[in-house]
Design a protein around this motif. Sequence first.
Motif, PDB file in Angstrom:
ATOM      1  N   ASP A 123       4.822   6.672   0.156  1.00 11.24           N
ATOM      2  CA  ASP A 123       3.482   6.916   0.670  1.00 11.24           C
ATOM      3  C   ASP A 123       3.413   6.460   2.123  1.00 11.24           C
TER       4      ASP A 123
ATOM      5  N   ASN B  79      -0.467  10.234   0.507  1.00 12.94           N
ATOM      6  CA  ASN B  79      -0.406  11.522  -0.199  1.00 12.94           C
ATOM      7  C   ASN B  79      -0.689  11.363  -1.692  1.00 12.94           C
ATOM      8  N   ASP B  80      -1.439  10.323  -2.060  1.00 13.71           N
ATOM      9  CA  ASP B  80      -1.670  10.048  -3.477  1.00 13.71           C
ATOM     10  C   ASP B  80      -3.119  10.304  -3.891  1.00 13.71           C
TER      11      ASP B  80
ATOM     12  N   ASP C 144      -2.029  16.303  -3.326  1.00  8.70           N
ATOM     13  CA  ASP C 144      -1.418  15.717  -2.133  1.00  8.70           C
ATOM     14  C   ASP C 144      -1.586  16.619  -0.910  1.00  8.70           C
TER      15      ASP C 144
END
Length: 372
Positions: free
Chosen positions: A127, A152-153, A178
């Motif tokens: 991440d 991107n979570d 994401d």
Amino acid sequence: MYLKRTIAILLSVLISGMSAMAQTTADTISTPQKYRHKTFFRVVGRTLGRFIRNFSEVDTNYIEPQKFNYTAMVQNTNTYEIYRIATTMGNDFTFAPLPTFKLGPYLGWRWIFLGYTFDLKNINSGDKRTEFDLSIYSSQLGVDLFYRKTGNDYKISKAQLDTEGKINTRPLNGMNYDGISVSIKGFNMYYIFNHKRFSYPAAFSQSTIQRKSCGSALCGIGYTRHSLSVDWEKLYNIVAENLGEETAERYMDPELKFKKINYTDISLSGGYGYNWVFARNWLAAASLSLALGYKSSSSDTNHSTFTFKDFSFHNFNIDGVGRFGIVWNNMRWYYGANAIIHTYNYHKSKFSTNNIFGSLNIYVGVNFGRMK
């Protein structure tokens, strides 16, 4: 022989006198210059010293000044963030990443407080979430410099496809997504009116101690640069896979097809803060500021720079920041917690976003290097 000796003596006296006169003249000329230089630097030094003293002057009946030059602290930061994207056709998506657990060191010198926290929860996940903060505090002024970049979570926490909410979108809740990326960078500067009796640093940088309860009005200016990127195709595919291709094709708004939007936010803020001393060495603090922000995006104009022709009252939006804290501080040691919540709003004719992010900080620290 006697005449030659007399002439030699007279010449010697004359040369000595001229030399003395020249030296006296030189001293007479140079002394005022030296004096003027010494006076100039003395005045500048006194003025600067007076400015610094007045800048940090406090009423010691309400505020106990810092007795140490340096501080070291360990802080745990837990962050939460939501990002809402809505269109006039009825698409309304709310995204939220998993809460983060960060830990890191901070070092401070008088007004300057600098630190960096590491995301322990996602340290090996790839991440790319990063955050950097630099705060400069004094009794009158405060400056916050910040940089945030999301990872991107993200997950879809809430979704709506039509204006009436008739479409069942529950299957989308909790789905991984994401395709959204957000970065924010900028600064906030604020002024404390009742700075001699109300100490903002006592609550949020632990550099002074509030001894009596007191409040103050606040005003400030801010500048932020926002960058928002949304992958519409990924979002469309998630809706199609969970609700059906027909539903996605009929209800997904093409206004969400933009790849990236950048906008600048310039704001003026006003608010109020209060410090409540409920026991010796204990302080509970709360402040709320509302900001009138003018937001200009790169799509607002075809010019390379902003002109008055680009000005529009529709670009004004209301933002806000709330700060809450509790701290125990005996000047040598301190510990406590605080929560800071920011809100940013951006509205256009067919599209709007709302960003809310906050952090809960739990810390313990020590001051050292006693002032002389």
